[in-house]
Scaffold this active site. Structure first.
Site: not given
Length: 324
Positions: A17, A22, A146, A173, A175-176, A189, A218, A280
């Site tokens: 969270g 979160g 992962y 989701p 590439n947040v 990221h 992306r 890449d």
């Protein structure tokens, strides 16, 4: 739609969270009227419980007695950290997910929505990717630990549904990015790493160095848009199958274009270099959000340039307290 079931109070527990997603959900709940009458929301951080531990997971569930769970907690990192520590990412995430889902089962949680990742999809595939392709082949070698751990949530959801009839589902989701992300250049990221690099380059009068060619493409989704959609999934989405929560394939952009938008947002006028000695990763991960559009044709995503500007502004304003 209310989550309430008769007179029974509704308590939503959000693992992870204190992370970016979160915090986005918390913003939607507290600032955008997302919290409905009779609901309680609890946002857990890693300080509240180490979810790798079954005992600590059980203790925090017993403390809060949730009726619903949004499971965001995970051991995460950037591309190069994943390449170095695939085993650790696999083991820790398998433990976290098993502890959360099994404790939810034991304590009668009515619904669990877990957050997967677009990296779960096969490396060698046809495009665009959709929800039916999760298990169609090995994920990319760079973060297979992962990725397999995240895929296993979908397997567990199916098993809990088959054996106990539970309503456990998952969202995917892409590439947040947004406020409260991890902006540590070594662990972040790509979007957040580039924002921090650009900030430093502007401060120091040096070039920005982008890892790789800048050619990978992306789909980037703003965290507050994702927060709004996860609330919708919690309240109204009843399928066991995952659902991709992402901008559409028409919004795919190159990392070179992303860097240009960041430079504009931060008024950076210096040189941009591309270090082609660095990997890449996957050149593209084109995903379709057709399923989401069928359910929510009315939903409008924040335009990328606007979302990048808001994220850059947040980062500059909160630099001293941001995760860097």
């Amino acid at each position: 739609m209310s989550l309430q079931n008769g007179s029974m109070p509704t308590r939503v527990l959000v693992t992870g969270g204190s992370g970016m997603i979160g915090k986005a959900i918390e913003h939607v709940v507290s600032e955008e009227g997302g919290k409905l009458e009779g609901e309680e929301w609890v946002f857990l951080s890693s300080k509240d419980a180490n979810l790798v531990s079954p005992e600590e997971t059980r203790a925090v569930f017993e403390k809060h007695r949730p009726t619903h769970v949004i499971h965001l907690a995970a051991k995460v990192g950037g591309l190069f950290l994943h390449m170095q520590e695939n085993l650790q990412f696999l083991r820790d995430n398998l433990r976290i997910n098993d502890n959360v889902l099994h404790t939810a089962h034991e304590m009668g949680v009515r619904k669990v929505v877990s957050c997967l990742s677009s990296c779960i999809f096969p490396d060698k595939t046809t495009y665009p990717i959709d929800e039916t392709m999760v298990h169609n082949g090995p994920p990319h070698d760079s973060n297979f630990g992962y990725s397999y751990a995240k895929r296993t949530i979908d397997v567990q959801n199916r098993a809990y549904s088959q054996q106990y009839g539970h309503c456990y589902t998952s969202v995917v989701p892409t590439n947040v990015f947004g406020p409260h992300d991890n902006f540590n250049i070594e662990k972040a990221h790509v979007m957040s790493a580039l924002i921090h690099k650009t900030y430093k380059a502007k401060e120091e009068g040096t070039p920005v160095t982008v890892c790789g060619t800048g050619n990978p493409r992306r789909l980037f989704t703003y965290s507050l848009d994702l927060g709004r959609l996860i609330l919708w999934v919690l309240r109204e989405y009843v399928e066991l199958e995952p659902i991709i929560l992402s901008v559409g394939e028409e919004d795919e952009v190159s990392l070179r274009d992303v860097q240009d938008m960041i430079s504009e947002a931060m008024d950076f006028k210096g040189e941009i270099l591309f270090d082609t000695s660095k990997s890449d990763g996957q050149l593209k991960k084109t995903i379709t959000n057709a399923k989401l559009k069928r359910y929510r044709p009315d939903f409008t995503f924040t335009p990328l340039k606007e979302a990048i500007k808001m994220t850059c502004d947040w980062f500059v304003e909160n630099y001293d307290t941001a995760r860097t």
